[in-house]
Design a protein around this motif. Structure first.
Motif, PDB file in Angstrom:
ATOM      1  N   GLY A 173       1.031  -1.584   0.369  1.00 30.02           N
ATOM      2  CA  GLY A 173      -0.104   0.133   0.064  1.00 30.02           C
ATOM      3  C   GLY A 173       0.932   1.183   0.246  1.00 30.02           C
ATOM      4  O   GLY A 173       0.179   2.634  -0.650  1.00 30.02           O
ATOM      5  N   THR A 174       1.800   1.275   0.994  1.00 34.09           N
ATOM      6  CA  THR A 174       2.924   2.577   0.924  1.00 34.09           C
ATOM      7  C   THR A 174       3.720   2.716  -0.609  1.00 34.09           C
ATOM      8  O   THR A 174       3.594   3.515  -0.588  1.00 34.09           O
ATOM      9  CB  THR A 174       3.511   2.057   2.070  1.00 34.09           C
ATOM     10  OG1 THR A 174       3.076   1.817   3.526  1.00 34.09           O
ATOM     11  CG2 THR A 174       4.676   3.284   2.110  1.00 34.09           C
ATOM     12  N   ARG A 175       4.081   1.304  -1.080  1.00 37.55           N
ATOM     13  CA  ARG A 175       4.560   1.149  -2.087  1.00 37.55           C
ATOM     14  C   ARG A 175       4.207   2.110  -3.481  1.00 37.55           C
ATOM     15  O   ARG A 175       4.342   2.561  -4.138  1.00 37.55           O
ATOM     16  CB  ARG A 175       5.843  -0.073  -2.798  1.00 37.55           C
ATOM     17  CG  ARG A 175       6.615  -0.202  -1.367  1.00 37.55           C
ATOM     18  CD  ARG A 175       6.818  -1.863  -1.845  1.00 37.55           C
ATOM     19  NE  ARG A 175       7.466  -2.238  -1.295  1.00 37.55           N
ATOM     20  CZ  ARG A 175       7.267  -3.088  -0.147  1.00 37.55           C
ATOM     21  NH1 ARG A 175       6.534  -4.318  -0.691  1.00 37.55           N
ATOM     22  NH2 ARG A 175       7.571  -3.773   0.797  1.00 37.55           N
ATOM     23  N   MET A 176       2.344   1.837  -3.303  1.00 38.02           N
ATOM     24  CA  MET A 176       2.015   1.624  -4.380  1.00 38.02           C
ATOM     25  C   MET A 176       1.104   3.559  -4.377  1.00 38.02           C
ATOM     26  O   MET A 176       1.019   4.512  -4.979  1.00 38.02           O
ATOM     27  CB  MET A 176       0.640   1.283  -4.282  1.00 38.02           C
ATOM     28  CG  MET A 176      -0.794   1.948  -5.823  1.00 38.02           C
ATOM     29  SD  MET A 176      -1.952   1.153  -6.325  1.00 38.02           S
ATOM     30  CE  MET A 176      -1.728  -0.391  -6.640  1.00 38.02           C
ATOM     31  N   LYS A 177       1.315   4.400  -3.141  1.00 31.71           N
ATOM     32  CA  LYS A 177       1.113   5.199  -2.710  1.00 31.71           C
ATOM     33  C   LYS A 177       1.917   6.101  -2.669  1.00 31.71           C
ATOM     34  O   LYS A 177       2.279   7.218  -3.460  1.00 31.71           O
ATOM     35  CB  LYS A 177       0.886   6.009  -0.962  1.00 31.71           C
ATOM     36  CG  LYS A 177       0.898   7.168  -0.149  1.00 31.71           C
ATOM     37  CD  LYS A 177      -0.211   7.844  -1.264  1.00 31.71           C
ATOM     38  CE  LYS A 177      -0.107   9.153  -0.926  1.00 31.71           C
ATOM     39  NZ  LYS A 177      -0.741   9.664   0.859  1.00 31.71           N
ATOM     40  N   LEU A 178       3.610   5.746  -2.597  1.00 32.43           N
ATOM     41  CA  LEU A 178       4.464   6.500  -2.919  1.00 32.43           C
ATOM     42  C   LEU A 178       4.733   6.997  -4.987  1.00 32.43           C
ATOM     43  O   LEU A 178       5.372   7.952  -5.465  1.00 32.43           O
ATOM     44  CB  LEU A 178       6.253   5.975  -2.831  1.00 32.43           C
ATOM     45  CG  LEU A 178       6.013   5.599  -1.025  1.00 32.43           C
ATOM     46  CD1 LEU A 178       7.195   4.933  -0.633  1.00 32.43           C
ATOM     47  CD2 LEU A 178       6.450   6.705  -0.360  1.00 32.43           C
TER      48      LEU A 178
END
Length: 296
Positions: A173-178
């Motif tokens: 989720g964090t990687r997609m947000k970044l």
């Protein structure tokens, strides 16, 4: 609605600019809402609306099955989850902890492992859409976690988000947000470059802004070309080849014309030069030598 989830309380920790509007949309959650924030003025409206107010994160976890966190940074997230008064002090097996703050993906993986040791599910679930999206229930949320955890959060998240994406395992989720925010802030930098060109040309840059917002609302902006499931080169007989070739040809032509205007006005346009050099390759169709080599 999954009645097993609906009849369990949900918790919300951190009631700031994002967390407050998100939590507000959970006040009528069938299983009840319990909130926590260091500021009494943040919790008071929730108390008045019928939500329970906890004194600490561990008190939230004593009753809530799904707990959302919107605090400032990695350190605060760690403290809320694993600190002396943190969620893990009281959370029972099967509790799902959801972090909506944008943190390091490494922090997410580490916290996921720490939670798993206690039988607690962890999801990194950053959001996109800002406070206005939260107030309207129109956020996008990118969930990194197990399929079980995703199923547990889907319904409560649906109260404040109208797009809930399962990005993959913890950290995804964090990687997609970044990746999403890389586009966001590079676009802001490009917008500043476009404004400099327009200003040098004697144009009203506020009017330019109106045009950009109007046309992006119609076309979808940069997201309109993000339709393929790979970034590999496109074969000439592929469905997408003529579409992306058309986009490349228009883009290279217009970028070349903008760079020519910049040259005449003495305005350096470094992002435009990079875009002209890399547009076709990025689209998977290579560079059109007739338009793409003039300003590389």
């Amino acid at each position: 609605m999954n009645s097993g989830i609906a009849h369990e309380p949900v918790g919300f920790i951190g009631l700031g600019n994002m967390g407050g509007p998100m939590a507000k949309r959970l006040v009528d959650w069938p299983g009840g809402l319990v909130v926590c924030d260091m500021r009494q003025e943040a919790t008071q409206p929730f108390r008045e609306a019928g939500a329970a107010v906890a004194d600490s994160s561990k008190d939230v976890a004593a009753t809530a099955r799904v707990i959302s966190i919107t605090v400032l940074d990695d350190a605060q997230v760690r403290d809320v989850i694993a600190g002396p008064d943190g969620i893990l002090q009281t959370a029972g097996p099967g509790t799902v902890i959801a972090v909506h703050s944008t943190i390091s993906d490494e922090t997410a993986v580490e916290l996921g492992a720490e939670c798993a040791r206690q039988g607690v599910e962890f999801v990194d679930a950053p959001v996109s859409g800002g406070a206005p999206g939260a107030a309207k229930g129109a956020l996008a949320v990118m969930v990194g976690g197990s399929a079980t955890a995703y199923e547990a959060v889907r319904e409560p998240f649906g109260c404040w988000a109208n797009l809930v994406i399962h990005a993959g395992d913890v950290g995804s989720g964090t990687r997609m947000k970044l990746a999403r925010n890389l586009l966001h802030f590079v676009s802001f930098t490009a917008a500043a470059e476009a404004q400099r060109l327009a200003e040098a040309a004697g144009l009203d840059i506020t009017a330019l802004g109106k045009v950009v917002r109007h046309s992006d609302a119609v076309t979808g902006g940069a997201g309109s070309i993000m339709l393929r499931n790979t970034t590999s080169e496109i074969a000439p007989d592929d469905f997408w080849y003529p579409i992306m070739t058309h986009v490349r040809n228009l883009g290279e032509k217009d970028l070349s014309l903008a760079l020519g205007l910049g040259d005449r006005l003495g305005i350096d346009l470094p992002l435009a030069r990079i875009a002209l050099d890399r547009l076709g390759t990025g689209l998977g169709v290579g560079t059109n030598a007739a338009t793409g080599q003039e300003h590389t």
